[in-house]
Design an enzyme around this catalytic site. Structure first.
Site, PDB file in Angstrom:
ATOM      1  N   ASP A   1      -1.611 -11.986   2.166  1.00  0.00           N
ATOM      2  CA  ASP A   1      -2.278 -11.123   3.664  1.00  0.00           C
ATOM      3  C   ASP A   1      -2.033 -11.572   5.073  1.00  0.00           C
ATOM      4  OD1 ASP A   1      -3.916  -8.734   4.391  1.00  0.00           O
ATOM      5  OD2 ASP A   1      -4.924  -9.325   2.738  1.00  0.00           O
TER       6      ASP A   1
ATOM      7  N   HIS B   1     -11.939 -12.861   4.179  1.00  0.00           N
ATOM      8  CA  HIS B   1     -12.369 -12.412   3.110  1.00  0.00           C
ATOM      9  C   HIS B   1     -14.170 -13.479   2.745  1.00  0.00           C
ATOM     10  CE1 HIS B   1     -10.866  -8.256   2.313  1.00  0.00           C
ATOM     11  NE2 HIS B   1     -10.635  -8.666   3.456  1.00  0.00           N
TER      12      HIS B   1
ATOM     13  N   HIS C   1       0.739  -1.320  -0.075  1.00  0.00           N
ATOM     14  CA  HIS C   1      -0.016  -0.424  -0.314  1.00  0.00           C
ATOM     15  C   HIS C   1       1.099   1.466  -0.159  1.00  0.00           C
ATOM     16  CE1 HIS C   1      -2.575  -2.763   1.757  1.00  0.00           C
ATOM     17  NE2 HIS C   1      -3.625  -2.223   1.341  1.00  0.00           N
TER      18      HIS C   1
ATOM     19  N   ASP D   1      -5.332 -14.081  -1.878  1.00  0.00           N
ATOM     20  CA  ASP D   1      -4.539 -13.216  -0.727  1.00  0.00           C
ATOM     21  C   ASP D   1      -4.737 -14.778   0.259  1.00  0.00           C
ATOM     22  OD1 ASP D   1      -4.529 -10.803  -1.821  1.00  0.00           O
ATOM     23  OD2 ASP D   1      -6.018  -9.954  -0.122  1.00  0.00           O
TER      24      ASP D   1
ATOM     25  N   GLU E   1     -10.739  -6.218  -4.276  1.00  0.00           N
ATOM     26  CA  GLU E   1     -11.175  -8.280  -3.727  1.00  0.00           C
ATOM     27  C   GLU E   1     -12.152  -7.649  -2.944  1.00  0.00           C
ATOM     28  OE1 GLU E   1      -8.069  -8.291  -0.082  1.00  0.00           O
ATOM     29  OE2 GLU E   1      -7.468  -6.903  -1.136  1.00  0.00           O
TER      30      GLU E   1
ATOM     31  N   ASP F   1     -12.158 -10.300  11.208  1.00  0.00           N
ATOM     32  CA  ASP F   1     -10.662 -10.709   9.627  1.00  0.00           C
ATOM     33  C   ASP F   1      -9.500 -11.282  10.697  1.00  0.00           C
ATOM     34  OD1 ASP F   1     -10.190 -10.861   7.520  1.00  0.00           O
ATOM     35  OD2 ASP F   1      -9.693  -8.797   6.330  1.00  0.00           O
TER      36      ASP F   1
ATOM     37  N   ASP G   1      -7.475 -12.872   9.762  1.00  0.00           N
ATOM     38  CA  ASP G   1      -5.763 -12.563   8.174  1.00  0.00           C
ATOM     39  C   ASP G   1      -3.914 -13.597   8.813  1.00  0.00           C
ATOM     40  OD1 ASP G   1      -6.790 -10.933   6.609  1.00  0.00           O
ATOM     41  OD2 ASP G   1      -5.857  -9.814   7.835  1.00  0.00           O
TER      42      ASP G   1
ATOM     43  N   GLU H   1      -9.836 -13.041  -1.387  1.00  0.00           N
ATOM     44  CA  GLU H   1      -9.038 -13.690  -0.008  1.00  0.00           C
ATOM     45  C   GLU H   1      -9.665 -14.491   0.925  1.00  0.00           C
ATOM     46  OE1 GLU H   1      -8.249 -11.340   4.845  1.00  0.00           O
ATOM     47  OE2 GLU H   1      -8.212  -9.914   2.762  1.00  0.00           O
TER      48      GLU H   1
END
Length: 479
Positions: free
Chosen positions: A382, A314, A144, A339, A275, A350, A352, A311
């Site tokens: 991710d 997600h 990012h 992801d 995404e 989330d 991750d 992802e």
């Protein structure tokens, strides 16, 4: 971002999928520092001393800093492993993750950090990033804009910071023969984006977001990025009572149209990716899942301009499996990137986490094989270390287990494809449509009157078993 800290102040930023948190520490070298602080060019020695290039040692290896299943050059179904995956390190989690959460302060204080978000610190992180991916043996990284370069009081100064860090990144890429898998703009963390970015009710915010994406896309192009991602973390609503949803969706479409136009203007040939995510931080995000996003793209005539970055965490938050989302994207011609992460079924947010479920990895790779790979996309991690994992070597171990899990998934999926039993079971289940009348139905040439006539001739249908347990048995046999 420009932030000021008092001696005892603690700033826990609004919880987002990335769980960013920053805490002030003295601007001095940590005791464990093996190099020197100050200007990044003054850093001496390695960022990860004692850790050598990670090698494939096979399933019997007990070395935690080795691959047991991922063998980059090994060919599976006509492609090298590294080409099936195109693994990428996510800069934001690996080098900006602090271990902070809404209930606690950061737990990770890496030796190279000096407690600032200065430009010199950004350059040092970038050097650490390239040492990491070189030693891990992956070819890509992703970022990012605000993760790699600090925000500043004006857009002009912020862009200058980004240019300076990007120039260093390009130099390090060339030296290490690495590439950017994708870049993106961080349009969710700054307070200006509290109502969204492209869907904000404020025109000036919409314009600022456009300027930020413009620059992020240009930097991605400059770095040779193969994709550009849009993650609409705040493109949604908290309440419909104060929201004009139709107008916001129209604005979002106009934003994407402008992005497509700018991509073509600057000669960027990478894939634009969206995404999907259902919620968190907003109550409802407009890219809820793959099907919703595909419908949005069709409605606004953008279906040929974008693909999806799926992802896995997600997917489960939207009530689907990762396999379902991948298949939905694939059959719509929209599967662009993955992801590689997962969530905890006991936690409704989330998280991750690095994906370590071999069965899930196998199902993911079945979709990827059916898609004949996902290049120019790939698999990006991710995923972040758990809050309690604080050793530098944990960064390597987490990625190794993630890569090994996906490699086992590929090997298992290849077994299923080569064996053919599962595919044959599916074929047999639909074999009644392989007849002349089935072909007429699938070609749209069988109307209701014709089908009514055939039903009267045939009588009550005979319905065969779906053989679900047998399908599961075949699948398990490949584990």
């Amino acid at each position: 971002m420009t932030m000021k800290f008092g001696k005892i102040s603690l700033l826990l930023l609004s919880f987002t999928v990335f769980c960013y948190a920053v805490i002030a520490v003295p601007e001095t070298c940590p005791a464990a520092n093996v190099g020197k602080c100050g200007d990044p060019d003054d850093w001496e020695g390695e960022f990860f001393p004692g850790i050598y290039k990670i090698k494939y040692e096979g399933p019997s290896s007990k070395n935690p800093l080795s691959f047991k299943w991922y063998n980059a050059e090994e060919e599976i179904l006509g492609k090298k492993m590294k080409d099936w995956f195109r693994f990428s390190v996510a800069f934001w989690h690996t080098f900006r993750g602090t271990g902070g959460d809404p209930f606690g302060a950061p737990t990770k204080h890496w030796p190279w950090e000096d407690g600032t978000n200065s430009l010199s610190m950004a350059k040092r992180r970038m050097r650490a990033n390239f040492e990491f991916i070189n030693k891990l043996g992956v070819d890509f990284w992703c970022f990012h804009d605000r993760d790699i370069a600090p925000d500043a009081p004006t857009l002009e100064e912020t862009n200058a910071n980004l240019d300076e860090v990007a120039a260093l990144a390009q130099e390090l890429q060339t030296k290490g023969k690495k590439s950017v898998l994708w870049g993106t703009a961080q349009l969710f963390m700054h307070p200006r984006y509290m109502h969204g970015a492209a869907t904000s009710s404020e025109l000036e915010v919409y314009a600022y977001a456009a300027a930020q994406v413009k620059k992020a896309m240009e930097v991605t192009h400059y770095l040779g990025g193969e994709n550009y991602v849009f993650w609409g973390g705040r493109e949604g609503y908290q309440s419909l009572l104060n929201t004009d949803m139709e107008r916001e969706l129209n604005h979002l479409a106009r934003f994407f149209e402008a992005a497509v136009a700018h991509k073509k203007k600057i000669g960027f040939n990478g894939t634009l990716l969206i995404e999907p995510k259902p919620q968190e931080p907003t109550k409802h995000q407009y890219d809820w899942d793959a099907a919703t996003t595909a419908n949005f793209l069709r409605k606004y005539g953008l279906i040929g301009e974008f693909k999806l970055n799926i992802e896995c965490n997600h997917a489960t938050l939207s009530g689907h499996s990762c396999h379902h989302e991948l298949e939905t994207a694939r059959i719509n011609g929209l599967l662009g990137n993955i992801d590689a992460n997962t969530g905890d079924p006991q936690v409704g947010w989330d998280t991750d986490q690095f994906l370590v479920d071999i069965q899930e990895a196998t199902m993911i790779m079945l979709s990827v094989i059916r898609n004949d790979g996902i290049a120019p996309g790939g698999f990006n991690f991710d995923a972040k270390l758990r809050r309690e994992s604080t050793d530098v070597e944990d960064l390597f171990i987490a990625h190794i287990v993630g890569m090994d899990t996906m490699a086992r998934g590929l090997r298992n999926a290849a077994k299923l494809v080569e064996d053919g039993s599962l595919a044959e079971l599916v074929r047999k289940r639909y074999q009644s449509f392989d007849t002349e009348i089935g072909a007429q139905i699938e070609a749209g040439k069988a109307d209701f009157e014709f089908l009514e006539k055939k039903t009267k001739e045939w009588g009550e249908p005979k319905v065969a078993s779906a053989k679900q347990e047998l399908a599961e048995m075949i699948f398990q046999s490949a584990m």
